[in-house]
Design a protein around this motif. Structure first.
Motif, PDB file in Angstrom:
ATOM      1  N   UNK A 161       0.868  -1.172   0.000  1.00  0.00           N
ATOM      2  CA  UNK A 161       0.000   0.000   0.000  1.00  0.00           C
ATOM      3  C   UNK A 161       0.909   1.226   0.000  1.00  0.00           C
ATOM      4  N   UNK A 162       0.796   2.023  -1.057  1.00  0.00           N
ATOM      5  CA  UNK A 162       1.742   3.103  -1.302  1.00  0.00           C
ATOM      6  C   UNK A 162       1.087   4.475  -1.200  1.00  0.00           C
ATOM      7  N   UNK A 163       1.863   5.452  -0.729  1.00  0.00           N
ATOM      8  CA  UNK A 163       1.490   6.853  -0.795  1.00  0.00           C
ATOM      9  C   UNK A 163       2.325   7.517  -1.871  1.00  0.00           C
ATOM     10  N   UNK A 164       1.672   8.128  -2.846  1.00  0.00           N
ATOM     11  CA  UNK A 164       2.365   8.721  -3.991  1.00  0.00           C
ATOM     12  C   UNK A 164       2.471  10.230  -3.822  1.00  0.00           C
ATOM     13  N   UNK A 165       3.692  10.728  -3.903  1.00  0.00           N
ATOM     14  CA  UNK A 165       3.949  12.135  -3.663  1.00  0.00           C
ATOM     15  C   UNK A 165       3.558  13.031  -4.817  1.00  0.00           C
ATOM     16  N   UNK A 166       3.888  14.307  -4.659  1.00  0.00           N
ATOM     17  CA  UNK A 166       3.506  15.345  -5.615  1.00  0.00           C
ATOM     18  C   UNK A 166       4.747  16.074  -6.098  1.00  0.00           C
ATOM     19  N   UNK A 219      -0.124   2.757   5.603  1.00  0.00           N
ATOM     20  CA  UNK A 219       0.595   2.498   4.363  1.00  0.00           C
ATOM     21  C   UNK A 219       1.929   1.816   4.641  1.00  0.00           C
ATOM     22  N   UNK A 220       2.356   0.990   3.700  1.00  0.00           N
ATOM     23  CA  UNK A 220       3.669   0.361   3.825  1.00  0.00           C
ATOM     24  C   UNK A 220       4.782   1.341   3.514  1.00  0.00           C
ATOM     25  N   UNK A 221       4.531   2.225   2.562  1.00  0.00           N
ATOM     26  CA  UNK A 221       5.600   3.075   2.049  1.00  0.00           C
ATOM     27  C   UNK A 221       5.003   4.303   1.385  1.00  0.00           C
ATOM     28  N   UNK A 222       5.641   5.453   1.600  1.00  0.00           N
ATOM     29  CA  UNK A 222       5.332   6.666   0.841  1.00  0.00           C
ATOM     30  C   UNK A 222       6.619   7.132   0.171  1.00  0.00           C
ATOM     31  N   UNK A 223       6.493   7.611  -1.057  1.00  0.00           N
ATOM     32  CA  UNK A 223       7.648   8.106  -1.802  1.00  0.00           C
ATOM     33  C   UNK A 223       7.304   9.485  -2.333  1.00  0.00           C
ATOM     34  N   UNK A 224       8.178  10.454  -2.083  1.00  0.00           N
ATOM     35  CA  UNK A 224       7.869  11.830  -2.457  1.00  0.00           C
ATOM     36  C   UNK A 224       9.169  12.594  -2.658  1.00  0.00           C
ATOM     37  N   UNK A 225       9.070  13.760  -3.249  1.00  0.00           N
ATOM     38  CA  UNK A 225      10.219  14.643  -3.384  1.00  0.00           C
ATOM     39  C   UNK A 225      10.328  15.582  -2.202  1.00  0.00           C
TER      40      UNK A 225
END
Length: 263
Positions: A28-33, A84-90
Motif C-alpha cells: 500500500x503506497x502513498x504517492x507524492x507530488x 501504508x507500507x511506504x510513501x515516496x515523495x520529493x
C-alpha cells in the motif's frame, strides 16, 4: 531521446528508478507530488502495465491523482487503505538530519497526512536540494481563508519573537492567492536559515489560522539523490552515503517509454 533531457530531469529519473527497489508486490503506497514524484508514478504505471506489478495507492494531491489515473493506476482514499507500507515523495530541501522543507507544489497538508500514515517515507531528489541548514527555500505554511490577513500578522509577530528577521508573501500574490486542494492559502516564509526547525514549526502551529507547515521533521527514513551521470546516492537515517550507478544507455528505452506517457 535521453540526449534531449535536461540534466536535472535525468537526476530525477535516476532517483525515482532507484526508489522502485523499495516497492514490493502487494504494498500500500502513498504517492507524492511534484516533478520528481511524477517520474515515480510513471515508473509504477510502467511496472503495473507491462510487468504485472500489483499494489494499492493513495495520492497526496489532485495533481498526482490525475496523473496516476490517466496512466491506469487506481487511486484509493487514505481512509480506505489505512496504514501504508511506504510513501515516496520529493522535497524542496533536506538537511543532515534528514529534516525537510516540502510544499513547493502547494500540497504540503495532504502530503503530511499521507506520509505520517506510512511506515516508511522515502525522499527522492537531487543534490541541489541538500543543504546544511533549512531555509534557503521559502518555507510554506498552509493558512485558512478565514482571517488569512490577520493570521499573516500573527505569523510575522511570532517570527519576530523567535528572533527571525524574515518576510512573508502569499503564494500567487495577495489579490489572487493560491488555493490548495483543501481550500486554504499558502503563506511563504523567507527565513534564509532555520536553526531550530522544531521550535519554528511549533510556534506556527500554535497560531489558530495555521493549518500545517512545510517542515517535515523526523519523518524521512531514506534519502535518494539522483545525478545526471546515472549515479544514485542514498542514505538510511543518519548513516553514511552509499551509491549505485545506472547505465543511462541501458535505461534509454525505459526513459523514452515514460516520456511518451506525456503525449
Amino acid at each position: 531521446m535521453i540526449d534531449t533531457l535536461p540534466p536535472a530531469e535525468i537526476g530525477k529519473f535516476i532517483s525515482a528508478k532507484h526508489a522502485m527497489q523499495e516497492v514490493r508486490a502487494g504494498m500500500k503506497l502513498g504517492l507524492g507530488t511534484g516533478s520528481t514524484a511524477a517520474w515515480l508514478v510513471k515508473l509504477l504505471a510502467h511496472a503495473q502495465n507491462n510487468h504485472g506489478l500489483m499494489f494499492q495507492a493513495c495520492a497526496t494531491s489532485t495533481q498526482t491523482t490525475n496523473l496516476a489515473t490517466s496512466l491506469g493506476i487506481e487511486i484509493q482514499s487514505l481512509d480506505a487503505l489505512g496504514a501504508l507500507d511506504l510513501a515516496i515523495d520529493g522535497a524542496d530541501e533536506f538537511d543532515p538530519n534528514l529534516d525537510l522543507i516540502k510544499g513547493g507544489g502547494g500540497a504540503l497538508l495532504q502530503e503530511k497526512i499521507v506520509e505520517s500514515n506510512a511506515k516508511r517515507l522515502v525522499i527522492i531528489t537531487d543534490a541541489s536540494k541538500q543543504v546544511d541548514h533549512l531555509g534557503a527555500f521559502p518555507l510554506p505554511i498552509e493558512v485558512t481563508k478565514f482571517g488569512w490577513i490577520s493570521t499573516q500578522r500573527q505569523v510575522e509577530e511570532a517570527l519576530k519573537s523567535l528572533g527571525l528577521a524574515v518576510r512573508t508573501t502569499w503564494r500567487g500574490g495577495p489579490t489572487q492567492p493560491f488555493v490548495t486542494d483543501e481550500g486554504n492559502h499558502i503563506l511563504d516564509i523567507y527565513a534564509e536559515k532555520i536553526i531550530a526547525p522544531r521550535a519554528l514549526s511549533d510556534a506556527m502551529l500554535n497560531i489558530p489560522g495555521v493549518v500545517e507547515t512545510g517542515l517535515f521533521i523526523d519523518m524521512a527514513s531514506t534519502i535518494i539523490m539522483g545525478d545526471a551521470d546515472g549515479t544514485a546516492r542514498f542514505r538510511e537515517g543518519t548513516g553514511g552515503w552509499s551509491e549505485k550507478s545506472y547505465d543511462l544507455a541501458a535505461e534509454a528505452d525505459l526513459i523514452a517509454a515514460l516520456l511518451e506517457m506525456d503525449a
